[in-house]
Design an enzyme around this catalytic site. Structure first.
Site: not given
Ligand code: PLP
Ligand code: COI
Length: 342
Positions: A85, A187, A223
């Site tokens: 990612r 991200k 989200e």
């Molecule tokens: N959506 C946003 C905007 C996020 O910052 C995150 C965190 O990483 C997620 C979703 C969840 O993603 P992940 O499950 O890969 O941590």
């Molecule tokens: C995560 O869940 O790892 C994120 O990056 C969310 C964060 C911005 C607190």
């Protein structure tokens, strides 16, 4: 910042806060290639005031965790997905790719160097890793930097949303976090800068965070702050939004798999109209930091919708949480390739 000593940390009462640990990994990209990265004991970055990360937001990050098993071993959850990612985010912002294998090695190195800071299994805490890629070097024009820093720092963390597996309340926002053909699925730092105002407003009004709606019609759920949304319908379907502007959450894709293959639910990624919340008997937010956080209620235009309960967690959400956490902490068998020992 004051360097912390592992002996002074109350691992049973961790929040989601930065701590200045002894070591982080840092690699520099100069003259068209990556120089060999290394651990550093300096938690301050020294960068040019002309860095593109500082004025034009040419920066991306990741979040993943190290977990301690009951036997005291330490493991990462799907770090290959974070590496991939980050590469996708770098492609979107014209930053150099940091190779997947090097990413995983660097993550392991940071955990090993800060091993005393991986919380004990029983505490439920984890060591959060924050990889960052940023454009640096003196520059003024709006074009990609010539130099980059890739770094990974770490911090022991507990719950992201207050109370962890306790239902909390959320509210929709009229603000958009990202546009459909913008950077929502990457991200990148700018998405989070854009979310600060609506997030703070929601917290001031007593909510845990904001639920964003799709930027085109404002009719579908996108989200939940810094986490993805999921709902479980009355006929046992695990549903999560499909949109080009949401982050492809690694936790969400893991839950989609677990819901189907371990819990026997139907699963789908689809539109989730904010006016059709009655279809759900349970709902939650999911992410690395959030893990699974039950959504007690969602308020949209002054109308409050309660899902399972405002105080209790639904049975399927509990089952999903126990399965995911068990895999991450080494007490439930993991699908092949999901766990990487440190
Ligand atoms: N959506 C946003 C905007 C996020 O910052 C995150 C965190 O990483 C997620 C979703 C969840 O993603 P992940 O499950 O890969 O941590
Ligand atoms: C995560 O869940 O790892 C994120 O990056 C969310 C964060 C911005 C607190």
């Amino acid at each position: 910042m004051t360097r912390v000593n592992a002996k002074d940390i109350d691992f049973n009462n961790l929040g989601f806060d930065y701590m200045d640990l002894p070591y982080r990994y840092i690699a520099r990209y100069r003259n068209g290639q990556w120089e060999k990265g290394e651990l550093s004991d300096d938690s301050d970055l020294h960068v040019s005031e002309g860095s593109t990360a500082l004025h034009y937001g040419q920066s991306a990050f990741e979040g993943l965790k190290a977990y301690r098993t009951p036997e005291g071993k330490v493991q990462l959850f799907r770090p290959d997905q974070n590496a991939k990612r980050l590469i996708a985010s770098c492609n979107r912002l014209l930053m150099p790719e940091f190779p997947e294998e090097d990413f995983i090695e660097a993550a392991k190195e940071v955990v090993k160097a800060n091993l005393d800071f991986v919380p004990p299994h029983e505490s439920g805490g984890t060591l959060y890793l924050r990889p960052i890629m940023m454009g640096v070097g003196g520059q003024l024009g709006v074009h990609p930097a010539k130099e980059y820093i890739f770094t990974i720092f770490a911090s022991p963390v507990g719950d992201y949303f207050k109370g962890g597996m306790t239902p909390t309340s959320f509210v929709t926002s009229d603000y958009d976090r990202a546009a459909h053909q913008g950077t929502g699925k990457s991200k990148v730092g700018g998405n989070y800068a854009a979310s600060l105002l609506p997030g703070e407003q929601a917290k001031k009004d007593g909510y845990s965070d904001v639920v964003y709606l799709d930027p085109l019609t404002h009719q579908n759920i996108e989200e939940v702050g810094a986490a993805n949304f999921f709902g479980i319908t009355k006929d046992n379907e695990f549903k999560t939004p499909l949109s080009p502007s949401i982050l492809p959450s690694i936790t969400k894709y893991s839950l989609l798999w677990l819901a189907e293959h371990r819990l026997g639910l139907k699963v789908s990624e689809c539109d989730i109209p904010v006016d059709d919340l009655d279809q759900f008997k349970e709902a939650g937010a999911c992410g690395t930091a959030a893990v699974i956080s039950p959504i007690g209620s969602l308020t949209h235009h002054d109308k409050k919708h309660v899902f399972y309960s405002e105080t209790e967690v639904g049975p399927l959400t509990t089952q999903l949480f126990d399965t995911l956490k068990g895999i991450q902490f080494g007490t439930v068998e993991a699908p092949e390739g999901w766990i990487v020992p440190v």
